[in-house]
Write an enzyme that holds these catalytic residues in place. Structure first.
Site, short mmCIF file in Angstrom:
data_model
loop_
_atom_site.label_atom_id
_atom_site.label_comp_id
_atom_site.label_asym_id
_atom_site.label_seq_id
_atom_site.Cartn_x
_atom_site.Cartn_y
_atom_site.Cartn_z
N GLY A 40 -7.65 14.31 11.70
CA GLY A 40 -7.66 13.85 13.13
C GLY A 40 -6.21 13.75 13.76
O GLY A 40 -5.42 14.01 13.27
N HIS A 459 9.85 -17.35 -3.58
CA HIS A 459 11.13 -17.56 -2.97
C HIS A 459 12.04 -16.58 -3.70
O HIS A 459 11.96 -16.40 -4.73
CB HIS A 459 11.50 -18.71 -3.20
CG HIS A 459 12.80 -19.22 -2.56
ND1 HIS A 459 13.35 -19.06 -1.46
CD2 HIS A 459 14.06 -19.13 -3.17
CE1 HIS A 459 14.49 -19.29 -1.18
NE2 HIS A 459 15.13 -19.48 -2.38
#
Length: 480
Positions: A40, A459
């Site tokens: 599409g 972290h």
């Protein structure tokens, strides 16, 4: 007439081909009808090629600032537009072929042509009459041709096309749709972008990065109208810093075509007018559903506000006919279409899926800086009657963002003060479009603020800003 199918899907965009594959996995004899391109608009002329272009822009932007990272690039960075566009087309071509492979692998028949519903489960497929908007992609090997087909169930997944505004009818040269903007032969010196939604700001970001003078016009008071006001304001500030001229609350009230440029008359809310000249105009004022020529009116299928009316499982008001994706209404996003297709097919197969919850569908805009959101904005939450707690954490206080050289941005979270329910999350900055899924999962699992606060975020990562935003909503932020 060929043997009947359990399901025929009309349209092989993200919603259509995903629905077809899932149907085949569930044991349904399935076919998909496509008039132009497997994958599409999204895969061939939307989501995927624009991201390939924007990736080139991102790399070029970093190269321009190489000295900031202690790197020497000599001579100065330059670019080859033809190769940028070619890479974008190659990416789309590769994925187009991939969709064909997946359909074949799952034994889904591909029928090439234009489909029309004739009632009683009949789908008449005729040769594509309309000249393709774009060069025809190679047809999958073994594809079926026009004919009279029968199915127990039919899903309409015909997508949408660019909206054409009166006076801004595209001519392919001076006035563009995103089709022309995706494959320019040369960069214009100036570009007027009409419409500051996701499509408009993405193209504005791309063209500005490569030195085009860009003017962005939005009829509503706020650019990125679907986004939280605070996020949209930060985006505007960033765009203007990059040199994009922005006129919100403004309409294009007149257009004069010249030999190789356009003079546009812009009229603001105060009715004051001004004129600007641009080499090219990009009409990016949204899309309209492809409902025409399908025989919907003759079957009595209900159309509301230009889209097919459906329930939470894709059912229309006519038994055996379903609709998914852009043709069935907003949000007009590929991932919404895909999920909607799966829900619809599983309902057809009797699997009792959960209906689609549109309130938990994320939206992503891949401009610079990136923008992503899910759920209610702060304003919408208050209008809905919630007492809210709002958390904010700037990327300027995030170690990973500083190390990346991308410290501009914000993570904003909105909670129900009474229950701790996450109502919405809104991000602007580096990798926002990747980070948003963490909040999507949290909302889908009905996670509370306490569970989010007690989750351990690694972290150093950008995701720590998500954690800190939650903490800030309840007065517990550490790093601000």
């Amino acid at each position: 007439m060929p043997d009947p199918y359990d399901l025929i899907v009309i349209g092989a965009g993200p919603g259509g081909y995903v629905a077809a594959i899932r149907a085949a996995q569930l044991g349904l004899k399935t076919a998909v009808v496509e008039r132009e391109h497997l994958g599409g608009i999204c895969l061939n002329w939307g989501c995927i090629p624009t991201k390939a272009l924007l990736r080139s822009a991102d790399v070029f932007r970093v190269a321009l600032h190489a000295a900031d990272y202690g790197l020497v690039v000599q001579p100065a960075p330059s670019f080859d537009l033809a190769k940028i566009v070619a890479r974008s087309r190659q990416v789309s071509g590769r994925l187009n072929a991939g969709v064909g492979f997946l359909l074949k692998k799952n034994k889904v028949d591909v029928i090439i042509g234009e489909a029309r519903l004739s009632g009683g489960g009949r789908v008449m497929v005729e040769p594509t009459k309309k000249a393709p908007m774009t060069p025809q992609a190679p047809l999958p090997k073994g594809a079926l041709g026009p004919g009279d087909y029968q199915a127990k169930n039919i899903i309409v997944a015909t997508g949408a096309r660019p909206r054409v505004l009166p006076g801004l009818e595209p001519d392919g040269r001076r006035i563009w749709t995103y089709f022309e903007a995706l494959k320019p032969e040369a960069l214009p010196k100036s570009l007027l972008v009409v419409g500051a939604g996701a499509i408009g700001v993405e193209f504005a970001s791309f063209y500005r990065t490569f030195g085009v003078e860009v003017t962005l016009v939005e009829a509503l008071p706020q650019i990125l109208p679907a986004e939280d006001q605070e996020i949209a304001a930060l985006a505007r500030k960033s765009f203007e810093k990059q040199g994009i001229a922005i006129h919100s609350g403004t309409k294009v009230s007149g257009l004069e075509k010249r030999a190789d440029s356009v003079v546009a008359t812009l009229t603001g809310a105060d009715r004051a007018s001004r004129q600007i000249e641009a080499e090219r105009v990009l009409a990016a004022a949204g899309v309209v559903a492809n409902t025409e020529g399908l025989g919907l009116e003759e079957l009595g299928i209900k159309i509301e506000r230009g889209v097919i009316a459906i329930d939470g499982f894709g059912r229309t008001n006519v038994a055996g006919v379903y609709a998914i994706g852009d043709v069935a209404g907003g949000p007009m996003l590929a991932h919404k279409a895909e999920h909607e297709g799966v829900v619809c097919v599983e309902a057809i197969a009797g699997k009792n899926p959960h209906p689609l919850d549109k309130g938990r569908i994320p939206g992503c805009t891949y401009c610079h800086p990136q923008i992503a959101s899910v759920g209610l904005t702060e304003q919408k939450a208050k209008e809905a009657g919630f007492e809210v707690k709002v958390g904010r954490f700037p990327l300027l206080a995030n170690g990973k963002a500083i190390a990346l050289g991308e410290p501009d941005g914000l993570v904003k979270t909105i909670f129900d003060a009474k229950t701790g329910r996450l109502l919405g999350a809104h991000l602007i900055g580096a990798e926002a479009t990747e980070l948003i899924q963490g909040f999507v999962i949290a909302m889908n699992l009905e996670t509370t603020e306490e569970e989010l606060m007690h989750s351990v975020f690694p972290h150093p990562t950008l995701s720590e800003a998500m954690h800190e935003s939650v903490l800030d909503a309840f007065g517990r932020a550490i790093h601000i």
